[in-house]
Design an enzyme around this catalytic site. Structure first.
Site, PDB file in Angstrom:
ATOM      1  N   ALA A  16      41.478  36.240  47.706  1.00 60.54           N
ATOM      2  CA  ALA A  16      42.272  35.139  47.128  1.00 60.54           C
ATOM      3  C   ALA A  16      42.446  33.932  48.045  1.00 60.54           C
ATOM      4  CB  ALA A  16      43.650  35.670  46.711  1.00 60.54           C
ATOM      5  N   SER A  48      36.412  26.674  54.588  1.00 64.16           N
ATOM      6  CA  SER A  48      37.286  25.605  55.071  1.00 64.16           C
ATOM      7  C   SER A  48      37.023  24.342  54.258  1.00 64.16           C
ATOM      8  CB  SER A  48      37.092  25.361  56.563  1.00 64.16           C
ATOM      9  OG  SER A  48      35.755  25.238  56.838  1.00 64.16           O
ATOM     10  N   TYR A 171      23.337  42.258  42.411  1.00 66.06           N
ATOM     11  CA  TYR A 171      24.561  41.741  41.802  1.00 66.06           C
ATOM     12  C   TYR A 171      24.777  42.352  40.419  1.00 66.06           C
ATOM     13  CZ  TYR A 171      28.189  38.397  40.461  1.00 66.06           C
ATOM     14  OH  TYR A 171      29.381  37.828  40.057  1.00 66.06           O
ATOM     15  N   ALA A 173      23.520  45.106  39.196  1.00 64.63           N
ATOM     16  CA  ALA A 173      23.798  46.544  39.318  1.00 64.63           C
ATOM     17  C   ALA A 173      25.248  46.769  39.737  1.00 64.63           C
ATOM     18  CB  ALA A 173      22.844  47.171  40.319  1.00 64.63           C
TER      19      ALA A 173
HETATM   20  P1  NAD Z   1      34.644  33.494  46.078  1.00 57.70           P
HETATM   21  O1  NAD Z   1      33.482  33.671  46.966  1.00 57.70           O
HETATM   22  O2  NAD Z   1      35.476  32.276  46.185  1.00 57.70           O
HETATM   23  O3  NAD Z   1      35.652  34.731  46.195  1.00 57.70           O
HETATM   24  C1  NAD Z   1      35.313  35.954  46.717  1.00 57.70           C
HETATM   25  C2  NAD Z   1      36.291  36.266  47.837  1.00 57.70           C
HETATM   26  O4  NAD Z   1      36.055  37.608  48.265  1.00 57.70           O
HETATM   27  C3  NAD Z   1      36.118  35.361  49.075  1.00 57.70           C
HETATM   28  O5  NAD Z   1      37.345  34.736  49.366  1.00 57.70           O
HETATM   29  C4  NAD Z   1      35.696  36.328  50.170  1.00 57.70           C
HETATM   30  O6  NAD Z   1      36.197  36.011  51.447  1.00 57.70           O
HETATM   31  C5  NAD Z   1      36.254  37.647  49.658  1.00 57.70           C
HETATM   32  N1  NAD Z   1      35.591  38.809  50.246  1.00 57.70           N
HETATM   33  C6  NAD Z   1      34.276  38.945  50.530  1.00 57.70           C
HETATM   34  N2  NAD Z   1      34.068  40.145  51.111  1.00 57.70           N
HETATM   35  C7  NAD Z   1      35.268  40.774  51.179  1.00 57.70           C
HETATM   36  C8  NAD Z   1      35.696  42.026  51.679  1.00 57.70           C
HETATM   37  N3  NAD Z   1      34.840  42.912  52.226  1.00 57.70           N
HETATM   38  N4  NAD Z   1      37.010  42.340  51.581  1.00 57.70           N
HETATM   39  C9  NAD Z   1      37.890  41.459  51.030  1.00 57.70           C
HETATM   40  N5  NAD Z   1      37.549  40.260  50.560  1.00 57.70           N
HETATM   41  C10 NAD Z   1      36.242  39.922  50.629  1.00 57.70           C
HETATM   42  O7  NAD Z   1      34.076  33.642  44.638  1.00 57.70           O
HETATM   43  P2  NAD Z   1      34.674  33.490  43.166  1.00 57.70           P
HETATM   44  O8  NAD Z   1      33.661  32.708  42.458  1.00 57.70           O
HETATM   45  O9  NAD Z   1      36.096  33.069  43.162  1.00 57.70           O
HETATM   46  O10 NAD Z   1      34.514  35.001  42.687  1.00 57.70           O
HETATM   47  C11 NAD Z   1      35.560  35.913  42.536  1.00 57.70           C
HETATM   48  C12 NAD Z   1      35.040  37.115  41.768  1.00 57.70           C
HETATM   49  O11 NAD Z   1      34.566  36.690  40.483  1.00 57.70           O
HETATM   50  C13 NAD Z   1      33.869  37.833  42.430  1.00 57.70           C
HETATM   51  O12 NAD Z   1      33.994  39.223  42.254  1.00 57.70           O
HETATM   52  C14 NAD Z   1      32.669  37.304  41.679  1.00 57.70           C
HETATM   53  O13 NAD Z   1      31.566  38.194  41.704  1.00 57.70           O
HETATM   54  C15 NAD Z   1      33.252  37.172  40.276  1.00 57.70           C
HETATM   55  N6  NAD Z   1      32.516  36.229  39.419  1.00 57.70           N
HETATM   56  C16 NAD Z   1      32.332  34.931  39.811  1.00 57.70           C
HETATM   57  C17 NAD Z   1      31.622  34.067  38.978  1.00 57.70           C
HETATM   58  C18 NAD Z   1      31.363  32.633  39.363  1.00 57.70           C
HETATM   59  O14 NAD Z   1      30.516  31.997  38.721  1.00 57.70           O
HETATM   60  N7  NAD Z   1      32.073  32.057  40.320  1.00 57.70           N
HETATM   61  C19 NAD Z   1      31.110  34.539  37.759  1.00 57.70           C
HETATM   62  C20 NAD Z   1      31.324  35.856  37.381  1.00 57.70           C
HETATM   63  C21 NAD Z   1      32.039  36.695  38.226  1.00 57.70           C
END
Ligand code: NAD
Length: 277
Positions: A16, A48, A171, A173
């Protein structure tokens, strides 16, 4: 806008810390609905951006509006880190009710054809996206069962979990695994009045897109041009004609966190503007 009464509920949101991430939008929305929020991420500031201070900024935003929030560093691939976070959350707010498994692996070297997909890149994506959901859900569910008051587990999967895509093997999978895991956990936990659902977004405009467009278009365009091209390409594919905002996903999380969804469990709900309908 508030629609659901989550007063006295405590929610943990993973991944988050990003300014434009789904996790931040979810934390904000659940706080507006009255929940107390534990925001977590693997690092304090995952991306950042100017004076953005990651988890601290999310907490500040919520508390400045009169809400209650605290931050914790958690690695979702590490059971002891999760256990530690749940213990701290209980110390801070005395209970837990809602878990949002949102953390996800950044798009990286895994976005290649299967013949070029290295084992370590496969493992990284599966560990964060799928094993992380297993570990956190398991440890959180134990606490919910002990509390004896039910609860909610919401997993952010993807439409990529419902349909394959070239170069997205790991991804797709991982997210397909999250959908099946959600169904199984929902059946395990139904007798404890714990609802478990997954949300399947299409493309959402977060920092992830900024990373992805650089991989997608290896040409002379500026970052902004690549971004605009990608957004308009995606928008032309979406029946509702626009890219999703993080808040679109947060709305569904708020519904699934509330009493209004008390008879919904084991579902994987598309929030995709009609894509793959
Ligand atoms: P994002 O990269 O901003 O958020 C992912 C967060 O997970 C990052 O803040 C990261 O630091 C954190 N993270 C990574 N590895 C971690 C770990 N080992 N432990 C704890 N935290 C960890 O991406 P987002 O776009 O906000 O995506 C959030 C979720 O939504 C993800 O699961 C993503 O697969 C899913 N999603 C995103 C999209 C898109 O288009 N953005 C579409 C479908 C699904």
């Amino acid at each position: 806008m508030t629609m659901y009464n989550l007063k006295d509920k405590v929610a943990i949101v993973t991944g988050a810390g990003g300014k434009n991430g789904i996790g931040r939008a979810v934390a904000d929305r659940l706080a507006q609905e009255g929940a107390k929020i534990i925001v977590t991420d693997i690092v304090e500031v995952p991306y950042s951006d100017g004076d953005w201070e990651g988890l601290s900024s999310v907490v500040e935003e919520i508390t400045s509006r009169g809400g209650e929030a605290a931050k914790l560093l958690v690695d979702v691939t590490d059971a002891s880190s999760i256990e530690n976070a749940i213990d701290k959350a209980l110390n801070i707010f005395n209970r837990v009710d809602i878990l949002v498994n949102n953390a996800g692996a950044a798009a990286s070297k895994d976005r290649v054809s299967i013949v070029d997909l290295e084992e370590e890149d496969w493992d990284r994506v599966i560990d964060i996206n799928l094993k992380g959901v297993f570990l956190f859900s398991k440890l959180f569910a134990k606490e919910l069962i002990a509390q004896k008051e039910g609860g909610k587990i919401i997993n952010i999967a993807s439409i990529a979990g419902k349909k394959g895509s070239a170069t997205f093997g790991a991804y797709c999978a991982s997210k397909g695994g999250v959908i099946r895991l959600t169904e199984s956990i929902a059946l395990d936990l139904a007798k404890y009045n714990i609802n478990v659902n997954s949300i399947c977004p299409s493309w959402v405009d977060t920092e992830r897109v900024d990373v992805y467009v650089e991989q997608l278009y290896e040409n002379d365009l500026s970052h902004e041009q690549k971004r605009d091209l990608h957004l308009s390409n995606v928008e032309s594919m979406i029946p509702l004609g626009r890219y999703a905002a993080p808040e679109d996903i947060a709305k569904m999380v708020a519904f699934l966190s509330s009493e209004e969804s008390s008879f919904v469990t084991g579902a994987s709900l598309n929030v995709s503007g009609g894509l793959i309908a």
